[in-house]
Design an enzyme around this catalytic site. Structure first.
Site, PDB file in Angstrom:
ATOM      1  N   CYS A 117      43.571  94.325  56.954  1.00  0.00           N
ATOM      2  CA  CYS A 117      43.403  94.628  58.379  1.00  0.00           C
ATOM      3  C   CYS A 117      43.582  93.385  59.238  1.00  0.00           C
ATOM      4  CB  CYS A 117      42.035  95.235  58.643  1.00  0.00           C
ATOM      5  SG  CYS A 117      40.679  94.167  58.187  1.00  0.00           S
ATOM      6  N   CYS A 122      40.693 105.967  57.636  1.00  0.00           N
ATOM      7  CA  CYS A 122      41.624 105.067  56.934  1.00  0.00           C
ATOM      8  C   CYS A 122      41.190 104.764  55.507  1.00  0.00           C
ATOM      9  CB  CYS A 122      41.768 103.767  57.706  1.00  0.00           C
ATOM     10  SG  CYS A 122      42.445 104.006  59.366  1.00  0.00           S
TER      11      CYS A 122
HETATM   12  S1  SF4 Z   1      40.282  99.790  63.087  1.00  0.00           S
HETATM   13 FE1  SF4 Z   1      41.817  99.805  61.435  1.00  0.00          FE
HETATM   14  S2  SF4 Z   1      40.717 100.748  59.744  1.00  0.00           S
HETATM   15 FE2  SF4 Z   1      39.561 101.274  61.623  1.00  0.00          FE
HETATM   16  S3  SF4 Z   1      40.353 103.258  62.404  1.00  0.00           S
HETATM   17 FE3  SF4 Z   1      41.558 101.637  63.349  1.00  0.00          FE
HETATM   18  S4  SF4 Z   1      43.342 101.383  61.978  1.00  0.00           S
HETATM   19 FE4  SF4 Z   1      41.774 102.448  60.816  1.00  0.00          FE
END
Ligand code: SF4
Length: 252
Positions: free
Chosen positions: A232, A207
């Protein structure tokens, strides 16, 4: 603490912290009654805070969210930082059952398909582990800076987090990136080698991408999403996160 006493304490702290340097800000937090925890992403700002905690031997616990999708460079930096400062960085992992349920519903990399799916992944790998890291905590120290994004432009030094029942402390709120880099150079603070490869903000490997010259610092985070305020959910209350994400039914 009640919401109103959280707000009163945060307001007073905000004014006091403004007049102190970084070590003074952290020492003040460490001296207060109640447990203090610093959650680090191992990014350059967070390394500055870890260095100040370690070098001044402050009683602030250091924790990180080991999502299982971090860059190898980030994982290696956790151990290097522990060795450098003689501290323990407590890892908080997602629950395997939650990962399995997510994968069954969305696919392991389903976060690319919708904002809902992305927030669901962040919920499993970040928000739930964060909730465990903050259990019983009164002061949550973070590396948020006003210059990181428009969404963070009004970050105070101390703020009440009524949802979590604690006070969030942002001791680098007024630092710019040049000041951060100067501190790192002057104090030989270990940093993630990815910063030198165009990654000013580093999250999970799938990401995060490098940014182009002139792009905002956080442009490489969830780059496929359109909303400029993408986060997030760690530092945006759930309701607010939902309201800034178009077509999203979940901000978790
Ligand atoms: S926790 Fe959030 S930032 Fe990490 S892989 Fe999953 S979607 Fe991507």
């Amino acid at each position: 603490m009640t919401t109103s006493s959280l707000e009163t304490t945060a307001k007073a702290l905000n004014e006091t912290l403004e007049g102190l340097d970084l070590a003074g800000r952290l020492a003040l937090v460490a001296s207060l009654e109640g447990q203090a925890v610093f959650t680090t992403s191992l990014g350059i700002e967070d390394q500055v805070i870890t260095a100040a905690i370690g070098e001044n031997k402050l009683s602030i616990n250091v924790a990180t969210l080991e999502t299982g999708r971090l860059f190898n460079e980030t994982v290696a930096l956790i151990e290097k930082t522990e060795e450098t400062y003689g501290i323990l960085i407590k890892r908080y992992h997602p629950e395997q059952a939650d990962i399995d349920a997510y994968a069954a519903r969305y696919g392991l990399n389903g976060f690319y398909e919708s904002v809902e799916a992305r927030h669901a992944c962040c919920d499993v790998r970040k928000l739930k582990p964060l909730a465990r890291a903050l259990q019983g905590v009164t002061f949550w120290v973070t590396g948020l800076r006003r210059g990181q994004s428009g969404n963070r432009a009004s970050t105070p030094f101390a703020e009440a987090d009524a949802e979590r029942g604690l006070i969030k402390i942002n001791p680098l709120a007024d630092w710019d990136i040049e000041t951060i880099r100067a501190y790192v150079a002057a104090n030989a603070v270990p940093v993630n080698p990815l910063h030198a490869r165009g990654y000013p903000s580093i999250g999970c490997e799938p990401c995060t991408r490098a940014i182009k010259p002139g792009e905002p610092e956080r442009a490489g985070r969830w780059w496929w999403e359109n909303d400029e305020k993408r986060e997030c959910g760690l530092h945006v209350p759930e309701a607010a996160a939902s309201s800034i994400i178009p077509n999203s039914s979940s901000a978790a």
